[in-house]
Design a protein around this motif. Sequence first.
Motif, PDB file in Angstrom:
ATOM      1  N   LYS A   4     -17.108 -56.100 -77.673  1.00  0.00           N
ATOM      2  CA  LYS A   4     -15.692 -55.760 -77.867  1.00  0.00           C
ATOM      3  C   LYS A   4     -14.945 -56.831 -78.663  1.00  0.00           C
ATOM      4  O   LYS A   4     -13.888 -56.563 -79.213  1.00  0.00           O
ATOM      5  N   LYS A  31     -14.395 -48.504 -81.511  1.00  0.00           N
ATOM      6  CA  LYS A  31     -13.924 -48.540 -80.131  1.00  0.00           C
ATOM      7  C   LYS A  31     -13.600 -47.093 -79.770  1.00  0.00           C
ATOM      8  O   LYS A  31     -12.754 -46.470 -80.417  1.00  0.00           O
ATOM      9  N   SER A  33     -12.455 -44.582 -76.690  1.00  0.00           N
ATOM     10  CA  SER A  33     -11.909 -44.464 -75.332  1.00  0.00           C
ATOM     11  C   SER A  33     -12.793 -43.544 -74.500  1.00  0.00           C
ATOM     12  O   SER A  33     -13.306 -42.545 -74.997  1.00  0.00           O
ATOM     13  N   TYR A  87     -19.150 -46.698 -65.479  1.00  0.00           N
ATOM     14  CA  TYR A  87     -18.807 -47.811 -66.353  1.00  0.00           C
ATOM     15  C   TYR A  87     -17.586 -48.575 -65.866  1.00  0.00           C
ATOM     16  O   TYR A  87     -17.620 -49.799 -65.735  1.00  0.00           O
ATOM     17  N   GLY A  89     -14.981 -49.229 -67.531  1.00  0.00           N
ATOM     18  CA  GLY A  89     -14.216 -49.730 -68.662  1.00  0.00           C
ATOM     19  C   GLY A  89     -13.402 -48.623 -69.303  1.00  0.00           C
ATOM     20  O   GLY A  89     -13.600 -47.437 -69.014  1.00  0.00           O
ATOM     21  N   GLU A  90     -12.518 -49.008 -70.183  1.00  0.00           N
ATOM     22  CA  GLU A  90     -11.653 -48.035 -70.846  1.00  0.00           C
ATOM     23  C   GLU A  90     -12.206 -47.542 -72.177  1.00  0.00           C
ATOM     24  O   GLU A  90     -11.763 -46.520 -72.695  1.00  0.00           O
ATOM     25  N   THR A  92     -15.895 -47.785 -75.076  1.00  0.00           N
ATOM     26  CA  THR A  92     -17.198 -48.305 -75.474  1.00  0.00           C
ATOM     27  C   THR A  92     -17.064 -48.805 -76.909  1.00  0.00           C
ATOM     28  O   THR A  92     -16.151 -48.413 -77.637  1.00  0.00           O
TER      29      THR A  92
END
Length: 116
Positions: A4, A31, A33, A87, A89-90, A92
């Motif tokens: 990231k 990136k 979402s 995951y 996370g917001e 990948t």
Amino acid sequence: VLVKDVQAGMAVWTTDKTGRRVSGVVTKTSKVSVPPTHQMVHLVLDDGRELLVSTGHPTVDGRIVGDLVTGDLYDRAHVVASDRVIYGGEATYDILPSGETGYYWANGILLDNTLR
């Protein structure tokens, strides 16, 4: 460096068509979402390398990570775990290195990219 945090223009290791490790630069990043329920693969190889990676991420041998199962040979090692996990996370992330193949190492594991 966390994927990231990678930016276009940064140096990265890639391979040429013969599989030889060569230096390259990141030409593109992405990136994407994802929802809170997004699943990833916790991939563990028998030589100790491991990675949290999207299920649909392409491998260098034409498969996708989500199809790897215990016992498979990948990147000169055997898969000892390929568990799907939430995951949390917001987004990948992925990168596209310069060069002939688009391959790069993520946490020591050679992967293809999703950005062609």
